[in-house]
Design a protein around this motif. Structure first.
Motif, mmCIF file in Angstrom:
data_model
loop_
_atom_site.group_PDB
_atom_site.id
_atom_site.type_symbol
_atom_site.label_atom_id
_atom_site.label_comp_id
_atom_site.label_asym_id
_atom_site.label_seq_id
_atom_site.Cartn_x
_atom_site.Cartn_y
_atom_site.Cartn_z
ATOM 1 N N ASP A 166 0.832 -1.204 0.000
ATOM 2 C CA ASP A 166 0.000 0.000 0.000
ATOM 3 C C ASP A 166 0.866 1.253 0.000
ATOM 4 N N HIS A 170 0.816 4.253 -2.736
ATOM 5 C CA HIS A 170 0.536 5.622 -2.308
ATOM 6 C C HIS A 170 1.645 6.563 -2.774
ATOM 7 N N ARG A 174 1.256 9.879 -5.204
ATOM 8 C CA ARG A 174 1.719 11.202 -4.801
ATOM 9 C C ARG A 174 2.794 11.731 -5.747
#
Length: 279
Positions: A166, A170, A174
């Motif tokens: 995860d 992420h 970003r």
């Protein structure tokens, strides 16, 4: 691009190179630069009263306040001739309160620029600043090596460290503004398990997602021929001419990484390239 608020945190006067890098990134992104100067009282943890007299306690706070005010004045003088939008703020905290102060500002930043928290040239409280940004602040961090880098070139050739976590996904999300503007992006998968959810196509779904965003991405499956994953990634970065590594941070707990090591800590200790981290 997508970063419009750039934050950098300083705790001592010799972090001029970090400020210069943050200025260059803010200029490239047409962003507002926020500089947060923190004076830290290292004599008290802030969690409990350690038993010093009120005079000694006040004297330590006064020293931290003076250091913060001096830092703020120096930064203002340095930024005065710059052609970017900027602001400077200072504050004082005991050791136990540093994370909260930094996290409050990181929460509303699109990108936080810091130098490596490990090594002989690392600022004293840089590790606390990095962890506060990632954990309590939830912001992506661009970690710069202590060696001089050309900030304007960061993000032309990007190496994405992919392990299906995860945190890695992420970090990729970003980093999308950078990835979409890059000339080339390589998704590096180190020693993937044949029993993972991605099966015989490690990195395939990620590559498909990025391609649909217009990212020029390709996949490289790498054998773990060195003791740590971070060493494999660093070597691959040099081989491909990468100028930035994107990776998830702290898939394991901070305590476990501090005691036993982990990809995040190893990368922060050994990286010779800028690293964009998120979790």
């Amino acid at each position: 691009m997508g970063y419009k608020t750039i934050l950098t945190v300083i705790t001592q006067p010799d972090q001029k190179r970090q400020i210069e890098a943050a200025v260059a990134i803010a200029r490239r992104e047409d962003a507002h630069l926020e500089v947060f100067a923190v004076g830290v009282d290292h004599t008290q943890t802030g969690y409990y009263y350690a038993g010093a007299s009120a005079y000694v306690f006040q004297e330590a706070i006064d020293r931290a306040m003076a250091a913060a005010e001096t830092l703020e004045a120096e930064v203002r003088a340095e930024l005065a001739p710059e052609d970017i939008r900027w602001s400077v703020e200072s504050a004082v905290a005991q050791m136990g309160g540093v994370s909260t102060l930094i996290a409050m500002r990181a929460r509303f930043a699109d990108l936080v620029v810091l130098e490596k928290p490990y090594g002989t040239h690392a600022a004293r409280d840089s590790e606390a600043a990095l962890e506060a940004t990632l954990f309590e602040g939830g912001a992506p961090v661009l970690v710069l090596p202590h060696e001089t880098v050309t900030v304007e070139n960061i993000g032309r050739r990007v190496l994405v460290a992919w392990n299906q976590s995860d945190e890695a996904l992420h970090a990729v999300r970003r980093a999308l503004p950078v990835l979409k503007a890059a000339e080339a992006v390589e998704i590096a998968v180190v020693d993937p398990s044949p029993h993972s959810p991605e099966g015989s196509d490690p990195g395939g779904k990620l590559c498909q997602m990025l391609t649909r965003h217009g990212v020029k991405a390709e996949i490289a499956v790498l054998a773990k021929t060195l003791p740590t994953v971070s060493e494999v990634l660093n070597r691959r970065g040099v081989e491909t001419g990468a100028d930035l590594i994107v990776m998830g941070a702290y898939s394991k707990s901070r305590l476990r990484e501090a005691i036993m090591g982990g990809a995040t800590r190893h990368m922060l200790e050994r990286a010779t390239l800028p690293v964009l981290m998120a979790r």
